[in-house]
Design a protein around this motif. Structure first.
Motif, PDB file in Angstrom:
ATOM      1  N   SER A  53      -2.685  12.031  96.820  1.00 22.67           N
ATOM      2  CA  SER A  53      -3.614  12.997  97.421  1.00 22.67           C
ATOM      3  C   SER A  53      -3.912  14.171  96.494  1.00 22.67           C
ATOM      4  N   GLY A  54      -3.040  14.378  95.485  1.00 16.45           N
ATOM      5  CA  GLY A  54      -3.222  15.512  94.593  1.00 16.45           C
ATOM      6  C   GLY A  54      -2.435  16.736  95.008  1.00 16.45           C
ATOM      7  N   GLU A  55      -1.757  16.645  96.149  1.00 14.08           N
ATOM      8  CA  GLU A  55      -0.888  17.753  96.554  1.00 14.08           C
ATOM      9  C   GLU A  55       0.186  17.970  95.489  1.00 14.08           C
ATOM     10  N   ASN A  56       0.677  16.868  94.926  1.00 13.94           N
ATOM     11  CA  ASN A  56       1.516  16.908  93.726  1.00 13.94           C
ATOM     12  C   ASN A  56       0.721  16.277  92.587  1.00 13.94           C
ATOM     13  N   THR A  57       0.888  16.788  91.396  1.00 13.90           N
ATOM     14  CA  THR A  57       0.254  16.149  90.238  1.00 13.90           C
ATOM     15  C   THR A  57       1.197  15.179  89.558  1.00 13.90           C
ATOM     16  N   ALA A  58       2.511  15.354  89.777  1.00 16.52           N
ATOM     17  CA  ALA A  58       3.490  14.454  89.187  1.00 16.52           C
ATOM     18  C   ALA A  58       4.764  14.477  90.023  1.00 16.52           C
ATOM     19  N   SER A  59       5.556  13.434  89.896  1.00 13.60           N
ATOM     20  CA  SER A  59       6.854  13.357  90.560  1.00 13.60           C
ATOM     21  C   SER A  59       7.831  12.684  89.603  1.00 13.60           C
ATOM     22  N   TYR A  60       9.094  13.075  89.696  1.00 12.21           N
ATOM     23  CA  TYR A  60      10.100  12.432  88.841  1.00 12.21           C
ATOM     24  C   TYR A  60      11.312  12.009  89.668  1.00 12.21           C
ATOM     25  N   PHE A  61      12.042  11.043  89.134  1.00 11.62           N
ATOM     26  CA  PHE A  61      13.161  10.400  89.822  1.00 11.62           C
ATOM     27  C   PHE A  61      12.695   9.669  91.077  1.00 11.62           C
ATOM     28  N   ALA A  62      11.437   9.233  91.114  1.00  9.07           N
ATOM     29  CA  ALA A  62      10.961   8.399  92.221  1.00  9.07           C
ATOM     30  C   ALA A  62      11.520   6.982  92.060  1.00  9.07           C
ATOM     31  N   SER A  63      11.690   6.291  93.156  1.00 11.00           N
ATOM     32  CA  SER A  63      12.249   4.939  93.116  1.00 11.00           C
ATOM     33  C   SER A  63      11.174   3.924  92.741  1.00 11.00           C
ATOM     34  N   GLY A  64      11.371   3.247  91.620  1.00 12.41           N
ATOM     35  CA  GLY A  64      10.410   2.250  91.169  1.00 12.41           C
ATOM     36  C   GLY A  64      10.130   1.156  92.186  1.00 12.41           C
ATOM     37  N   PRO A  65      11.172   0.560  92.816  1.00 18.06           N
ATOM     38  CA  PRO A  65      10.903  -0.517  93.776  1.00 18.06           C
ATOM     39  C   PRO A  65      10.076  -0.103  94.981  1.00 18.06           C
ATOM     40  N   VAL A  66      10.045   1.192  95.292  1.00 19.08           N
ATOM     41  CA  VAL A  66       9.172   1.649  96.385  1.00 19.08           C
ATOM     42  C   VAL A  66       7.723   1.711  95.904  1.00 19.08           C
ATOM     43  N   LEU A  67       7.523   2.133  94.668  1.00 13.62           N
ATOM     44  CA  LEU A  67       6.161   2.248  94.133  1.00 13.62           C
ATOM     45  C   LEU A  67       5.553   0.902  93.776  1.00 13.62           C
ATOM     46  N   PHE A  68       6.301   0.037  93.099  1.00 14.01           N
ATOM     47  CA  PHE A  68       5.714  -1.161  92.488  1.00 14.01           C
ATOM     48  C   PHE A  68       4.915  -2.031  93.466  1.00 14.01           C
ATOM     49  N   PRO A  69       5.429  -2.329  94.674  1.00 15.80           N
ATOM     50  CA  PRO A  69       4.624  -3.158  95.591  1.00 15.80           C
ATOM     51  C   PRO A  69       3.306  -2.493  95.997  1.00 15.80           C
ATOM     52  N   ARG A  70       3.280  -1.167  96.020  1.00 14.28           N
ATOM     53  CA  ARG A  70       2.076  -0.458  96.447  1.00 14.28           C
ATOM     54  C   ARG A  70       0.995  -0.472  95.373  1.00 14.28           C
ATOM     55  N   LEU A  71       1.388  -0.752  94.142  1.00 16.21           N
ATOM     56  CA  LEU A  71       0.389  -0.836  93.079  1.00 16.21           C
ATOM     57  C   LEU A  71      -0.586  -1.973  93.337  1.00 16.21           C
ATOM     58  N   GLU A  72      -0.114  -3.008  94.034  1.00 12.50           N
ATOM     59  CA  GLU A  72      -0.971  -4.138  94.382  1.00 12.50           C
ATOM     60  C   GLU A  72      -2.006  -3.750  95.443  1.00 12.50           C
ATOM     61  N   GLN A  73      -1.798  -2.611  96.089  1.00 12.95           N
ATOM     62  CA  GLN A  73      -2.693  -2.169  97.161  1.00 12.95           C
ATOM     63  C   GLN A  73      -3.780  -1.213  96.655  1.00 12.95           C
ATOM     64  N   GLY A  74      -3.875  -1.055  95.341  1.00 13.64           N
ATOM     65  CA  GLY A  74      -4.972  -0.285  94.778  1.00 13.64           C
ATOM     66  C   GLY A  74      -4.640   1.110  94.295  1.00 13.64           C
ATOM     67  N   ILE A  75      -3.423   1.608  94.585  1.00 18.26           N
ATOM     68  CA  ILE A  75      -3.139   2.990  94.177  1.00 18.26           C
ATOM     69  C   ILE A  75      -2.919   3.111  92.673  1.00 18.26           C
ATOM     70  N   GLY A  76      -2.817   1.952  91.983  1.00 21.89           N
ATOM     71  CA  GLY A  76      -2.712   1.990  90.530  1.00 21.89           C
ATOM     72  C   GLY A  76      -3.943   2.619  89.879  1.00 21.89           C
ATOM     73  N   GLN A  77      -5.038   2.713  90.624  1.00 21.11           N
ATOM     74  CA  GLN A  77      -6.236   3.379  90.099  1.00 21.11           C
ATOM     75  C   GLN A  77      -6.034   4.896  90.011  1.00 21.11           C
ATOM     76  N   ILE A  78      -5.076   5.402  90.781  1.00 23.81           N
ATOM     77  CA  ILE A  78      -4.823   6.843  90.808  1.00 23.81           C
ATOM     78  C   ILE A  78      -3.474   7.191  90.169  1.00 23.81           C
ATOM     79  N   ILE A  79      -2.495   6.310  90.360  1.00 22.37           N
ATOM     80  CA  ILE A  79      -1.136   6.583  89.895  1.00 22.37           C
ATOM     81  C   ILE A  79      -0.878   5.951  88.530  1.00 22.37           C
ATOM     82  N   ASP A  80      -0.386   6.760  87.592  1.00 16.07           N
ATOM     83  CA  ASP A  80       0.190   6.269  86.341  1.00 16.07           C
ATOM     84  C   ASP A  80       1.698   6.477  86.450  1.00 16.07           C
TER      85      ASP A  80
END
Length: 360
Positions: free
Chosen positions: A229-256
Motif C-alpha cells: 500500500s505504500g504505508e511502508n516503503t520497506a520491511s526487513y526480517f520478513a518471513s520469506g515463506p509468507v511472501l513467496f506464495p503471494r508473488l504468484e498473485q501479482g504483488i511481484g509487480q509492486i514488491i521487490d
C-alpha cells in the motif's frame, strides 16, 4: 482459535505392502502395526491447514488407517495448553510443532518431549537436532522487502549494512516507513538476538541509527500489506515463506525482495513428540515422515522451507534451504536462529537494549 481437523482417508491396506528404506530398523513394521492400532494422531501447532494438508495427504498415502488432526494455536499457546493438559492427566497432543525458540528450550529442559532417535537423522544437518527430542520441521529464511514504486532501484540493496545506511541517508524515502517484527516478543526477539550475535556491536549501532525510522509490530502478512500500500516503503526480517506464495498473485509487480547478502537469518521451526503422547507410535511415524525426503517435499508444498540436503522443490516461488544457500553464496552467509540458551539468560537485558534503540 482455529480447529483444523484435516482428515485424509484412503482404502485400508493400501500401505500394507510398502517397502521400508534400508536404513530403517528391522522391527519398524512392529511400530507401524502399533500405530495403526492407535489409529489417530493429534498435533498442536502454530501452522494452518495450508501448511499441513500436503504433508498429511502424503503421510496418509503410506498410513491410511491413521487419522491426523491438527489444532492451530498461537505459538506460545502450543506449549501452555500442552502443559496444562499434561499436568491434569487430560488427553492431550501427541506432537508439538511451533516457532518459539525459548519455549522449546524450556520444554526440552523440563522433559516435555521424548528423546526419540529417528532413522532419518543421518541425512539431516547436525544443527537440525538442537536438543534431545527436538527436531527441525522447516528452516525459513528472513528477507528484505521493498516497494518498487517508492524505493528507487539503486536503494534496493541486498546488504543489511547498506540497507541501514540508506535509511539514515534517505529519510525522504524511509523515515517512519520501515516495517519489522517487534523484538520484545518471542519471534522477533529470536531473530534480532541471532542477528546481533552474528554482527556484534555493529548491529546495535545500526539499530540505534534506524530505530526512529522503524515501525516494529505485527507479522509478515501485515508487513506485506503495508509495503504494497505504500504505508511502508520497506520491511526487513520478513518471513520469506509468507511472501513467496503471494508473488504468484501479482504483488511481484509492486514488491521487490532480497535475501540479505551479509547474513540471511534462517528460522528453525521445531517439532517433537510429547512425553504424554496418547498415540506415541503414530507420532513416531509422523516425525520420521516429516524428516524424510518425501516428507520434506510435502513441507515445501505446504509453503514452508524444506531443509533436508538434496530436496529442491519445483516452482519459481518455492525455495528449499539448499537453494537459499546457493542464492546467498554459501552456508557462512546464513544466520541460524538456533536454540542458544544465552537468549533466555540474557532475555531481560536484551529486550531492554532493543526497546531503547527503537524507542519502545
Amino acid at each position: 482459535m482455529l480447529l483444523s481437523a484435516v482428515f485424509f482417508t484412503l482404502p485400508a491396506g493400501l500401505a500394507a505392502a510398502q517397502t521400508l528404506p534400508d536404513h530403517y530398523p528391522a522391527d519398524y513394521a512392529d511400530l507401524i502395526e502399533k500405530a495403526n492400532e492407535e489409529g489417530s494422531l493429534l498435533i498442536y501447532s502454530n501452522m494452518g491447514p495450508e501448511n499441513w494438508e500436503p504433508l498429511i495427504a502424503a503421510f496418509n498415502q503410506h498410513y491410511p488407517d491413521i487419522k491426523v488432526e491438527t489444532l492451530d494455536l498461537g505459538p506460545g499457546e502450543v506449549f501452555t495448553r500442552y502443559r496444562a493438559e499434561a499436568g491434569t492427566g487430560v488427553a492431550t497432543a501427541d506432537m508439538l510443532a511451533a516457532g518459539t525458540i525459548g519455549d522449546w528450550i524450556q520444554a526440552a529442559n523440563d522433559g516435555l518431549v521424548v528423546d526419540y532417535e529417528t532413522p532419518e537423522a543421518r541425512f539431516l544437518p547436525e544443527w537440525s537436532l538442537p536438543m534431545p527430542g527436538v527436531y527441525t520441521f522447516s528452516a525459513d529464511p528472513m528477507i528484505l522487502m521493498y516497494n518498487k514504486v517508492l524505493v528507487p532501484e539503486e536503494l534496493r540493496t541486498a546488504s543489511m549494512e547498506e540497507f541501514f545506511a540508506n535509511i539514515t541517508a534517505h529519510p525522504d524515502v524511509f523515515k517512519g516507513k520501515i516495517g519489522t517484527y517487534d523484538g520484545q516478543f518471542a519471534f522477533g526477539e529470536s531473530i534480532n538476538f541471532a542477528f546481533v550475535r552474528h554482527h556484534g556491536d555493529k548491529a546495535w549501532e545500526w539499530f540505534d541509527a534506524i530505530g526512529p525510522s522503524a515501525r516494529p509490530g505485527g507479522g509478515t502478512g501485515g508487513m506485506i500489506e503495508k509495503t504494497v500500500s505504500g504505508e511502508n516503503t520497506a520491511s526487513y526480517f520478513a518471513s520469506g515463506p509468507v511472501l513467496f506464495p503471494r508473488l504468484e498473485q501479482g504483488i511481484g509487480q509492486i514488491i521487490d525482495w532480497k535475501f540479505p547478502s551479509d547474513g540471511t537469518p534462517v528460522f528453525l521451526r521445531g517439532v517433537g513428540i510429547t512425553e504424554k503422547a496418547p498415540h506415541p507410535a503414530a507420532a513416531r511415524l509422523m516425525l520420521d515422515f516429516i524428516l524424510s525426503e518425501e516428507g520434506q517435499y510435502a513441507v515445501a508444498e505446504g509453503k514452508l522451507t524444506a531443509y533436508r540436503p538434496g530436496v529442491k522443490p519445483e516452482g519459481e516461488t518455492s525455495y528449499s534451504l539448499d537453494e537459499v544457500i546457493e542464492e546467498i553464496g554459501g552456508e557462512d552467509k546464513m544466520i541460524l536462529i538456533d536454540y542458544d540458551p544465552d537468549m533466555l539468560k540474557e532475555h531481560d537485558a536484551f529486550i531492554a537494549r532493543w526497546a531503547k534503540a527503537f524507542g519502545m
